[in-house]
Scaffold this active site. Structure first.
Site, PDB file in Angstrom:
ATOM      1  N   ASN A  11       0.828  -1.206   0.000  1.00  0.00           N
ATOM      2  CA  ASN A  11       0.000   0.000   0.000  1.00  0.00           C
ATOM      3  C   ASN A  11       0.859   1.252   0.000  1.00  0.00           C
ATOM      4  O   ASN A  11       1.967   1.251   0.539  1.00  0.00           O
ATOM      5  CB  ASN A  11      -0.862   0.071   1.270  1.00  0.00           C
ATOM      6  CG  ASN A  11      -1.961  -0.955   1.286  1.00  0.00           C
ATOM      7  OD1 ASN A  11      -2.522  -1.296   0.249  1.00  0.00           O
ATOM      8  ND2 ASN A  11      -2.276  -1.466   2.465  1.00  0.00           N
ATOM      9  N   GLY A  39       1.823  -1.168   3.665  1.00  0.00           N
ATOM     10  CA  GLY A  39       1.083  -2.413   3.372  1.00  0.00           C
ATOM     11  C   GLY A  39       1.733  -3.537   4.150  1.00  0.00           C
ATOM     12  O   GLY A  39       2.960  -3.642   4.195  1.00  0.00           O
ATOM     13  N   GLY A  41       2.079  -6.758   3.737  1.00  0.00           N
ATOM     14  CA  GLY A  41       2.962  -7.687   3.024  1.00  0.00           C
ATOM     15  C   GLY A  41       4.301  -7.041   2.715  1.00  0.00           C
ATOM     16  O   GLY A  41       5.372  -7.593   3.020  1.00  0.00           O
ATOM     17  N   ALA A  42       4.255  -5.853   2.116  1.00  0.00           N
ATOM     18  CA  ALA A  42       5.496  -5.166   1.736  1.00  0.00           C
ATOM     19  C   ALA A  42       6.318  -4.817   2.976  1.00  0.00           C
ATOM     20  O   ALA A  42       7.544  -4.951   2.979  1.00  0.00           O
ATOM     21  CB  ALA A  42       5.172  -3.911   0.924  1.00  0.00           C
ATOM     22  N   THR A 217       0.921 -11.187  20.027  1.00  0.00           N
ATOM     23  CA  THR A 217       1.671  -9.965  20.332  1.00  0.00           C
ATOM     24  C   THR A 217       0.842  -9.106  21.291  1.00  0.00           C
ATOM     25  O   THR A 217      -0.376  -9.032  21.190  1.00  0.00           O
ATOM     26  CB  THR A 217       2.052  -9.166  19.060  1.00  0.00           C
ATOM     27  OG1 THR A 217       0.868  -8.713  18.411  1.00  0.00           O
ATOM     28  CG2 THR A 217       2.877 -10.016  18.108  1.00  0.00           C
ATOM     29  N   ALA A 246       3.579  -0.350  11.794  1.00  0.00           N
ATOM     30  CA  ALA A 246       4.486  -1.408  11.315  1.00  0.00           C
ATOM     31  C   ALA A 246       5.218  -2.154  12.425  1.00  0.00           C
ATOM     32  O   ALA A 246       6.056  -3.008  12.127  1.00  0.00           O
ATOM     33  CB  ALA A 246       5.488  -0.892  10.285  1.00  0.00           C
ATOM     34  N   ALA A 247       4.897  -1.889  13.704  1.00  0.00           N
ATOM     35  CA  ALA A 247       5.561  -2.656  14.781  1.00  0.00           C
ATOM     36  C   ALA A 247       5.201  -4.145  14.656  1.00  0.00           C
ATOM     37  O   ALA A 247       6.077  -5.011  14.751  1.00  0.00           O
ATOM     38  CB  ALA A 247       5.149  -2.120  16.151  1.00  0.00           C
ATOM     39  N   ARG A 282      10.823   5.211  15.363  1.00  0.00           N
ATOM     40  CA  ARG A 282      10.914   6.125  14.210  1.00  0.00           C
ATOM     41  C   ARG A 282       9.551   6.172  13.509  1.00  0.00           C
ATOM     42  O   ARG A 282       8.821   5.180  13.516  1.00  0.00           O
ATOM     43  CB  ARG A 282      11.998   5.645  13.229  1.00  0.00           C
ATOM     44  CG  ARG A 282      13.390   5.694  13.847  1.00  0.00           C
ATOM     45  CD  ARG A 282      14.487   5.461  12.827  1.00  0.00           C
ATOM     46  NE  ARG A 282      14.500   4.100  12.304  1.00  0.00           N
ATOM     47  CZ  ARG A 282      15.584   3.524  11.803  1.00  0.00           C
ATOM     48  NH1 ARG A 282      16.732   4.176  11.761  1.00  0.00           N
ATOM     49  NH2 ARG A 282      15.541   2.292  11.326  1.00  0.00           N
ATOM     50  N   GLY A 284       6.549   6.332  10.522  1.00  0.00           N
ATOM     51  CA  GLY A 284       6.296   5.735   9.202  1.00  0.00           C
ATOM     52  C   GLY A 284       6.365   4.219   9.230  1.00  0.00           C
ATOM     53  O   GLY A 284       6.750   3.620  10.244  1.00  0.00           O
TER      54      GLY A 284
HETATM   55  P1  ADP Z   1       0.098  -4.646  16.225  1.00  0.00           P
HETATM   56  O1  ADP Z   1       0.848  -3.362  15.919  1.00  0.00           O
HETATM   57  O2  ADP Z   1       0.042  -5.600  15.077  1.00  0.00           O
HETATM   58  O3  ADP Z   1      -1.221  -4.435  16.919  1.00  0.00           O
HETATM   59  P2  ADP Z   1       1.431  -5.028  18.769  1.00  0.00           P
HETATM   60  O4  ADP Z   1       0.888  -3.698  19.200  1.00  0.00           O
HETATM   61  O5  ADP Z   1       1.144  -6.196  19.652  1.00  0.00           O
HETATM   62  O6  ADP Z   1       1.005  -5.406  17.281  1.00  0.00           O
HETATM   63  O7  ADP Z   1       3.012  -4.827  18.624  1.00  0.00           O
HETATM   64  C1  ADP Z   1       3.836  -5.788  18.007  1.00  0.00           C
HETATM   65  C2  ADP Z   1       5.176  -5.825  18.681  1.00  0.00           C
HETATM   66  O8  ADP Z   1       5.799  -4.524  18.589  1.00  0.00           O
HETATM   67  C3  ADP Z   1       5.121  -6.132  20.180  1.00  0.00           C
HETATM   68  O9  ADP Z   1       5.141  -7.520  20.396  1.00  0.00           O
HETATM   69  C4  ADP Z   1       6.372  -5.426  20.687  1.00  0.00           C
HETATM   70  O10 ADP Z   1       7.507  -6.212  20.418  1.00  0.00           O
HETATM   71  C5  ADP Z   1       6.450  -4.197  19.803  1.00  0.00           C
HETATM   72  N1  ADP Z   1       5.781  -3.052  20.436  1.00  0.00           N
HETATM   73  C6  ADP Z   1       4.622  -2.463  20.061  1.00  0.00           C
HETATM   74  N2  ADP Z   1       4.302  -1.440  20.889  1.00  0.00           N
HETATM   75  C7  ADP Z   1       5.300  -1.377  21.807  1.00  0.00           C
HETATM   76  C8  ADP Z   1       5.580  -0.534  22.939  1.00  0.00           C
HETATM   77  N3  ADP Z   1       4.745   0.451  23.298  1.00  0.00           N
HETATM   78  N4  ADP Z   1       6.701  -0.780  23.645  1.00  0.00           N
HETATM   79  C9  ADP Z   1       7.560  -1.761  23.301  1.00  0.00           C
HETATM   80  N5  ADP Z   1       7.350  -2.587  22.254  1.00  0.00           N
HETATM   81  C10 ADP Z   1       6.249  -2.407  21.511  1.00  0.00           C
END
Ligand code: ADP
Length: 301
Positions: A11, A39, A41-42, A217, A246-247, A282, A284
């Site tokens: 996307n 996106g 996948g990307a 997660t 994108a976490a 960071r 984006g």
């Molecule tokens: P999604 O973004 O798919 O909803 P999560 O919010 O569970 O997934 O985050 C995915 C991963 O990113 C977590 O397991 C963690 O490793 C990391 N993460 C996300 N938010 C945080 C945060 N506030 N502090 C530390 N790690 C985070």
């Protein structure tokens, strides 16, 4: 030789930072528009490629400027795009993203070309999917294409069931999945659970699903690995998020990277929570995805 095959979406993210994400019926003024490759996948393909893996992406781009931008972004990260088809007369997928001052976000996705990914496209890429060590799947392309890829893959199949499906996922698909990676909301939807999901409930729900293992997660709390009915909590490093976009994708890309490198599921999850936390530091989607050297620097250890 492809180590990781990603079947999924690409996307163009249109991002505006706001003080507070608008409520229904509300209009808020934000910062200048940013156009960022994204996106699920990307993002997952780039996440794994930046960590050093050999990645191929299978999917569809639009016949427009967004599609061209996405292709060059993926190629810039050395992702193999031979099976990323350009779809005539169809716009690229777009995500409209508001990012609040607290780092949280609200997203609307228009699938565009991603919605045209078909089982025949997966068949055409079967040589890659069949030989990859890991196949990474999400739910931003049609379910029949996702199911076709899970059926063809002979390596480890990881399904990140995001965005949360509106209907129950077929048990036959879940049975083809080796590692299911939902967040808490997605797990509740898939397991048909109403109400909040804490770690105890997550472990119970995960055990009921037919996938071999489930990694839930938990945002700032890290992740829960549920394998053979036993749950292991892997805490996340403590960080102050700048933007959580994108976490979850970088978590999945890092998990795939760890499994290709021979880590077991808990060790790969320890790596993935660090990479996920680093990604929150960071702004984006793809610009925030770290290289291995950047992970420790971004989370301050
Ligand atoms: P999604 O973004 O798919 O909803 P999560 O919010 O569970 O997934 O985050 C995915 C991963 O990113 C977590 O397991 C963690 O490793 C990391 N993460 C996300 N938010 C945080 C945060 N506030 N502090 C530390 N790690 C985070």
């Amino acid at each position: 030789m492809t180590e990781i095959a990603v079947v999924g979406s690409a996307n163009l993210d249109l991002v505006v930072e706001v003080d507070t994400i608008p409520l229904v019926g509300e209009t808020v003024l934000g910062e200048d528009l940013r156009r960022i490759p994204g996106g699920k996948g990307a993002n997952q393909a780039v996440a794994a490629a930046r960590l050093g893996r050999d990645v191929a992406m299978i999917g569809r781009l639009g016949d427009d400027e967004g599609g061209a931008m996405l292709r060059s972004a993926l190629e810039g990260d050395a992702v193999d795009t031979r099976h990323l088809l350009t779809t005539a007369d169809v716009p690229n997928g777009v995500a409209l993203i508001s990012v609040g001052a607290d780092g949280d976000n609200a997203i609307v996705v228009s699938p565009g070309a991603n919605g045209r990914v078909a089982p025949a496209d997966i068949e055409a890429a079967s040589a890659i999917i069949d030989t990859a060590a890991v196949t990474l799947l999400q739910l931003e392309v049609p379910l029949d294409a996702v199911a076709a890829a899970a059926a063809i893959a002979s390596g480890t199949v990881i399904l990140n069931p995001a965005p949360a499906p509106s209907e129950p996922l077929p048990m036959s698909l879940l049975a083809d999945v080796d590692v299911l990676v939902p967040n808490q909301t997605e797990l509740a939807t898939i397991a048909g659970h109403n109400g909040p999901v804490d770690r105890v409930i997550a472990a119970e729900l995960a055990t009921r699903l037919p996938s071999s293992s489930v990694i839930v997660t938990l945002g700032a709390e890290g992740a829960l690995v549920v394998l053979d009915g036993e749950a292991t909590h892997v805490p996340a490093p403590v960080v102050r998020p700048v933007d959580t976009t994108a976490a979850g994708d970088s978590f999945c890309g890092a998990l795939a990277d760890g499994l290709v490198r021979g880590l077991d599921l808990v060790e790969a999850t320890r790596w993935a929570v660090r990479v996920g936390a680093a990604t929150t530091q960071r702004p984006g989607a793809q610009p925030s995805l770290p290289t291995p050297d950047e992970v420790g620097l971004l989370i301050g250890d």
